[in-house]
Design a protein around this motif. Sequence first.
Motif, PDB file in Angstrom:
ATOM      1  N   ASP A 149       0.836  -1.207   0.000  1.00 15.63           N
ATOM      2  CA  ASP A 149       0.000   0.000   0.000  1.00 15.63           C
ATOM      3  C   ASP A 149       0.866   1.252   0.000  1.00 15.63           C
ATOM      4  O   ASP A 149       0.640   2.191  -0.772  1.00 15.63           O
ATOM      5  CB  ASP A 149      -0.908   0.032   1.236  1.00 15.63           C
ATOM      6  N   GLU A 153       1.004   4.122  -3.443  1.00 10.26           N
ATOM      7  CA  GLU A 153       0.163   5.318  -3.367  1.00 10.26           C
ATOM      8  C   GLU A 153       1.077   6.528  -3.312  1.00 10.26           C
ATOM      9  O   GLU A 153       2.217   6.443  -2.847  1.00 10.26           O
ATOM     10  CB  GLU A 153      -0.793   5.262  -2.168  1.00 10.26           C
ATOM     11  N   ASP A 314      -6.375   6.614  -4.301  1.00 11.76           N
ATOM     12  CA  ASP A 314      -6.167   5.323  -3.640  1.00 11.76           C
ATOM     13  C   ASP A 314      -6.842   4.131  -4.301  1.00 11.76           C
ATOM     14  O   ASP A 314      -6.773   3.016  -3.776  1.00 11.76           O
ATOM     15  CB  ASP A 314      -6.647   5.396  -2.185  1.00 11.76           C
ATOM     16  N   LEU A 317      -4.978   0.784  -4.611  1.00  7.31           N
ATOM     17  CA  LEU A 317      -4.779  -0.114  -3.473  1.00  7.31           C
ATOM     18  C   LEU A 317      -5.774  -1.270  -3.516  1.00  7.31           C
ATOM     19  O   LEU A 317      -5.411  -2.430  -3.296  1.00  7.31           O
ATOM     20  CB  LEU A 317      -4.925   0.657  -2.156  1.00  7.31           C
ATOM     21  N   ASN A 320      -4.807  -3.582  -6.386  1.00  2.87           N
ATOM     22  CA  ASN A 320      -3.654  -4.423  -6.042  1.00  2.87           C
ATOM     23  C   ASN A 320      -4.068  -5.600  -5.174  1.00  2.87           C
ATOM     24  O   ASN A 320      -3.571  -6.721  -5.351  1.00  2.87           O
ATOM     25  CB  ASN A 320      -2.597  -3.588  -5.315  1.00  2.87           C
TER      26      ASN A 320
END
Length: 333
Positions: A149, A153, A314, A317, A320
Amino acid sequence: MSPACRYRPGLRHWHPLLLSREVGRRPVARRLAGQAIVLFRTASGRVGAVAEACPHRRLSLAVGRVQGEDLVCAYHGWSFDPEGAIRCPLMPARRQKHQAFQVCEAHGLIWVREAIGPQPPLPHWSSDGLMLAGTVMHHVPVPLELTLDNFTEVEHTSTIHQVFGFADPREIKHRIELEPGATHVWNSGPQKWFLPLFNGLIDNRPGDCFANDWVTTFEPLLTIYEQTWLSPEGKLRRFRLKVVMFFVPLDNAVTQLVTLIFSPRVLPGPLHRLLAAPIIRAVTSRELNLDVWALKQLADLDTELNPLSLGPLDRVLLENRRRLQPNYLSKLV
């Protein structure tokens, strides 16, 4: 008994576990996806990797010795070759196998994977004519998901980073593109101020636009960053960075970062290798240290994401996590 590692499926991928120079004739103990492993280099220079506990009486093979092409247990003298074949002094005819791992040596690193299924190729990337400035490693006491994370980002670069970051997150232009096995992210915006010392070395100036674009793939977990600068007139500066970062789950709570740093030649002849490359490596490593510092300050290591807390930068995230699940996360939680 330690809990089962959540990331055990990741063992089927190649992971850079340590630097080549760290493996000599003395055995070295490491962990990968919860598995305790001992690596050793034989007399012929071959690197082997076997499960750490001797199958006879459970002594750590890390306290053994290398003899010829075998690793010899210090307790009763059982020996193990890189394929895991066992030789026992009192039972020479007995055929046994110990758990062994596939090993490859490339890019100055030792790569390890579980010896099951078809052997995939090693990860590869183009250097784009850039030179390797160095390889750095960090141990992060944070689960794999939270480590990923942080490094995928961009909002935190305005506050945490000192050199490679954006002046104001509200001015970042952001775009993502999705594939089944990859996420691509493009970011650009005003570069934050940094010491004029670097202006002369890397040809950057106040007011430049910084672009930090990356692609993350998941077999193994790897992010490749392309960092470039543009002058206020839109001219591409000559200095750029390519950063190749592997996320290696050591166990449920610790992630190892293995980062290869590539840059153009900025000084003539050996001066680049002797002066410029160490500076580039040190500055990049310091920026990574700031990321690691921030991760160490997390007060909650719950890996679940709360969609209500995610901002406009974001979305990647969540994407992913969807791609990480089939490649790394077991059902044993």
